[in-house]
Scaffold this motif. Structure first.
Motif, PDB file in Angstrom:
ATOM      1  N   GLY A   1       0.808  -1.209   0.000  1.00 24.85           N
ATOM      2  CA  GLY A   1       0.000   0.000   0.000  1.00 24.85           C
ATOM      3  C   GLY A   1       0.843   1.261   0.000  1.00 24.85           C
ATOM      4  N   LEU A   2       1.923   1.264   0.779  1.00 20.51           N
ATOM      5  CA  LEU A   2       2.802   2.432   0.818  1.00 20.51           C
ATOM      6  C   LEU A   2       3.452   2.672  -0.536  1.00 20.51           C
ATOM      7  CD1 LEU A   2       4.492   1.964   4.318  1.00 20.51           C
ATOM      8  CD2 LEU A   2       2.966   3.821   3.638  1.00 20.51           C
ATOM      9  N   LEU A   3       3.923   1.603  -1.173  1.00 18.60           N
ATOM     10  CA  LEU A   3       4.489   1.742  -2.513  1.00 18.60           C
ATOM     11  C   LEU A   3       3.449   2.273  -3.494  1.00 18.60           C
ATOM     12  CD1 LEU A   3       6.661  -1.472  -3.037  1.00 18.60           C
ATOM     13  CD2 LEU A   3       7.468   0.868  -2.755  1.00 18.60           C
ATOM     14  N   TYR A   4       2.237   1.747  -3.393  1.00 24.67           N
ATOM     15  CA  TYR A   4       1.133   2.152  -4.265  1.00 24.67           C
ATOM     16  C   TYR A   4       0.845   3.645  -4.112  1.00 24.67           C
ATOM     17  CZ  TYR A   4      -2.978   0.612  -7.016  1.00 24.67           C
ATOM     18  OH  TYR A   4      -3.898   0.372  -8.010  1.00 24.67           O
ATOM     19  N   VAL A   5       0.779   4.108  -2.866  1.00 27.36           N
ATOM     20  CA  VAL A   5       0.494   5.517  -2.596  1.00 27.36           C
ATOM     21  C   VAL A   5       1.610   6.411  -3.135  1.00 27.36           C
ATOM     22  CG1 VAL A   5       0.280   7.250  -0.772  1.00 27.36           C
ATOM     23  CG2 VAL A   5      -1.003   5.114  -0.615  1.00 27.36           C
ATOM     24  N   LEU A   6       2.858   6.047  -2.872  1.00 31.79           N
ATOM     25  CA  LEU A   6       3.987   6.879  -3.291  1.00 31.79           C
ATOM     26  C   LEU A   6       4.057   7.003  -4.812  1.00 31.79           C
ATOM     27  CD1 LEU A   6       6.755   5.686  -0.800  1.00 31.79           C
ATOM     28  CD2 LEU A   6       5.568   7.885  -0.805  1.00 31.79           C
ATOM     29  N   THR A   7       3.915   5.895  -5.516  1.00 27.75           N
ATOM     30  CA  THR A   7       3.965   5.949  -6.977  1.00 27.75           C
ATOM     31  C   THR A   7       2.766   6.701  -7.539  1.00 27.75           C
ATOM     32  OG1 THR A   7       2.933   3.756  -7.104  1.00 27.75           O
ATOM     33  CG2 THR A   7       5.326   3.848  -7.219  1.00 27.75           C
ATOM     34  N   SER A   8       1.616   6.599  -6.881  1.00 27.26           N
ATOM     35  CA  SER A   8       0.424   7.314  -7.347  1.00 27.26           C
ATOM     36  C   SER A   8       0.583   8.819  -7.173  1.00 27.26           C
ATOM     37  CB  SER A   8      -0.816   6.826  -6.593  1.00 27.26           C
ATOM     38  OG  SER A   8      -1.076   5.468  -6.867  1.00 27.26           O
ATOM     39  N   ILE A   9       1.219   9.239  -6.085  1.00 25.10           N
ATOM     40  CA  ILE A   9       1.474  10.671  -5.870  1.00 25.10           C
ATOM     41  C   ILE A   9       2.389  11.211  -6.961  1.00 25.10           C
ATOM     42  CG2 ILE A   9       2.614  12.336  -4.349  1.00 25.10           C
ATOM     43  CD1 ILE A   9       1.579  10.667  -1.983  1.00 25.10           C
ATOM     44  N   VAL A  10       3.455  10.463  -7.256  1.00 24.68           N
ATOM     45  CA  VAL A  10       4.371  10.871  -8.324  1.00 24.68           C
ATOM     46  C   VAL A  10       3.630  10.921  -9.666  1.00 24.68           C
ATOM     47  CG1 VAL A  10       6.441  10.240  -9.615  1.00 24.68           C
ATOM     48  CG2 VAL A  10       6.403   9.987  -7.133  1.00 24.68           C
ATOM     49  N   GLY A  11       2.794   9.921  -9.915  1.00 26.25           N
ATOM     50  CA  GLY A  11       2.045   9.878 -11.164  1.00 26.25           C
ATOM     51  C   GLY A  11       1.068  11.037 -11.297  1.00 26.25           C
ATOM     52  N   PHE A  12       0.379  11.377 -10.199  1.00 31.71           N
ATOM     53  CA  PHE A  12      -0.552  12.511 -10.251  1.00 31.71           C
ATOM     54  C   PHE A  12       0.184  13.808 -10.543  1.00 31.71           C
ATOM     55  CE2 PHE A  12      -2.492  16.142  -8.092  1.00 31.71           C
ATOM     56  CZ  PHE A  12      -3.724  16.190  -8.750  1.00 31.71           C
ATOM     57  N   PHE A  13       1.345  13.986  -9.916  1.00 34.58           N
ATOM     58  CA  PHE A  13       2.138  15.195 -10.167  1.00 34.58           C
ATOM     59  C   PHE A  13       2.517  15.288 -11.645  1.00 34.58           C
ATOM     60  CE2 PHE A  13       6.447  16.867 -10.792  1.00 34.58           C
ATOM     61  CZ  PHE A  13       6.265  18.186 -10.387  1.00 34.58           C
ATOM     62  N   ALA A  14       2.999  14.175 -12.197  1.00 37.52           N
ATOM     63  CA  ALA A  14       3.508  14.190 -13.568  1.00 37.52           C
ATOM     64  C   ALA A  14       2.400  14.261 -14.613  1.00 37.52           C
ATOM     65  CB  ALA A  14       4.378  12.953 -13.813  1.00 37.52           C
ATOM     66  N   MET A  15       1.303  13.539 -14.378  1.00 38.56           N
ATOM     67  CA  MET A  15       0.260  13.439 -15.403  1.00 38.56           C
ATOM     68  C   MET A  15      -0.927  14.358 -15.168  1.00 38.56           C
ATOM     69  SD  MET A  15       0.220   9.351 -16.273  1.00 38.56           S
ATOM     70  CE  MET A  15       0.395   8.773 -14.594  1.00 38.56           C
ATOM     71  N   GLY A  16      -1.028  14.908 -13.958  1.00 34.03           N
ATOM     72  CA  GLY A  16      -2.138  15.786 -13.645  1.00 34.03           C
ATOM     73  C   GLY A  16      -1.718  17.219 -13.385  1.00 34.03           C
ATOM     74  N   TYR A  17      -0.840  17.411 -12.399  1.00 30.21           N
ATOM     75  CA  TYR A  17      -0.459  18.761 -11.986  1.00 30.21           C
ATOM     76  C   TYR A  17       0.325  19.498 -13.063  1.00 30.21           C
ATOM     77  CZ  TYR A  17       1.733  22.541  -9.366  1.00 30.21           C
ATOM     78  OH  TYR A  17       2.177  23.777  -8.946  1.00 30.21           O
ATOM     79  N   VAL A  18       1.381  18.870 -13.590  1.00 26.66           N
ATOM     80  CA  VAL A  18       2.247  19.553 -14.552  1.00 26.66           C
ATOM     81  C   VAL A  18       1.502  19.946 -15.829  1.00 26.66           C
ATOM     82  CG1 VAL A  18       4.310  19.343 -15.996  1.00 26.66           C
ATOM     83  CG2 VAL A  18       4.355  18.543 -13.622  1.00 26.66           C
ATOM     84  N   PRO A  19       0.780  19.030 -16.495  1.00 23.47           N
ATOM     85  CA  PRO A  19       0.037  19.457 -17.686  1.00 23.47           C
ATOM     86  C   PRO A  19      -0.995  20.538 -17.377  1.00 23.47           C
ATOM     87  CG  PRO A  19       0.185  17.075 -17.594  1.00 23.47           C
ATOM     88  CD  PRO A  19       0.657  17.581 -16.271  1.00 23.47           C
ATOM     89  N   GLY A  20      -1.643  20.440 -16.222  1.00 21.00           N
ATOM     90  CA  GLY A  20      -2.630  21.443 -15.862  1.00 21.00           C
ATOM     91  C   GLY A  20      -2.041  22.833 -15.709  1.00 21.00           C
ATOM     92  N   LYS A  21      -0.782  22.891 -15.307  1.00 21.57           N
ATOM     93  CA  LYS A  21      -0.113  24.174 -15.122  1.00 21.57           C
ATOM     94  C   LYS A  21       0.445  24.754 -16.423  1.00 21.57           C
ATOM     95  CE  LYS A  21      -0.169  25.261 -10.692  1.00 21.57           C
ATOM     96  NZ  LYS A  21      -0.646  26.584 -10.199  1.00 21.57           N
TER      97      LYS A  21
END
Length: 236
Positions: free
Chosen positions: A12-32
């Motif tokens: 679960g911890l690995l899942y959460v950490l990779t998901s946070i990185v993925g959201f930053f890269a695929m959600g936050y950055v393009p949105g900005k």
């Protein structure tokens, strides 16, 4: 609690950490940075925030590489339920990794065009901006292709969770529904892209199935019966 004592929490911890990185890269950055339909504004944003754009590329690579270890951690947790389905789960998620890795070349190409290297001097800036937008659109479609595997791997995962007896069955059903939503979203992006945003919005409740699963693992943890039987309660 160590991963040996509670492999579910480790996964679960690995899942959460990779998901946070993925959201930053695929959600936050393009949105900005990306302004849909405006190549010049998008190019200017990338030029002004090149470090953020590069971090997005690195985040995609790190997140996808990390997800291989998530899949392996879930395999260790669930292989006792069905080795065949656990292996299929790993195979389907691993297939998506090289797709995303190669897809990042589109983002790198867009960055090269925005920076305007000397060998690109033959092109005017509006032409370079348009080409950069083309590569960013291809980058988007690269994720559309990968999404079908982001959905398919959830079917064996959902089945494993449902049959595990040490994880809630409703999570298995919810995960399978999330898999259906990912596949539909991927096919919509190919067949009817004009409806992709609407499908994405309607699919959000399904996608929360993955979030619920990873949070359950982090908070509650999980132990396969064989491992639980060797714990303190079995020897007391």
């Amino acid at each position: 609690m160590s991963s040996m004592k509670n492999p579910g929490r480790f996964a679960g911890l690995l899942y959460v950490l990779t998901s946070i990185v993925g959201f930053f890269a695929m959600g936050y950055v393009p949105g900005k940075l990306i302004v849909h339909g405006n190549a010049a504004a998008t190019a200017n944003n990338i030029a002004a925030s090149e470090t953020l754009f590069r971090l997005g590329i690195a985040g995609d690579l790190i997140g996808q590489a990390g997800f291989i270890f998530v899949a392996l951690a879930l395999y260790d947790l669930l292989k006792g339920v069905s080795p065949r389905h656990a292996s299929l789960m790993v195979l389907l998620i691993v297939v998506s990794v090289p797709i995303v890795f190669l897809n990042e070349l589109n983002a790198i190409a867009a960055l090269v065009l925005v920076r305007g290297a000397d060998f690109l001097s033959i092109f005017e800036k509006p032409q370079r901006d348009a080409l950069a937008m083309l590569f960013l659109n291809l980058h988007h479609y690269g994720f559309v292709v990968a999404e079908i595997f982001w959905g398919l791997w959830l079917f064996p995962l959902g089945l494993l969770v449902y049959r595990s007896r040490f994880l809630p069955r409703f999570l298995g059903v919810w995960i399978a529904i999330a898999g259906i939503a990912w596949v539909i979203l991927s096919l919509t992006g190919i067949l009817a892209p004009q409806y992709q945003d609407k499908v994405d919005s309607f699919s959000q409740p399904a996608f929360f199935g993955e979030i619920a699963f990873m949070l359950w693992l982090v908070i509650k943890g999980a132990k396969p019966p064989a491992l639980a039987a060797t714990g303190p309660s079995a020897t007391s």
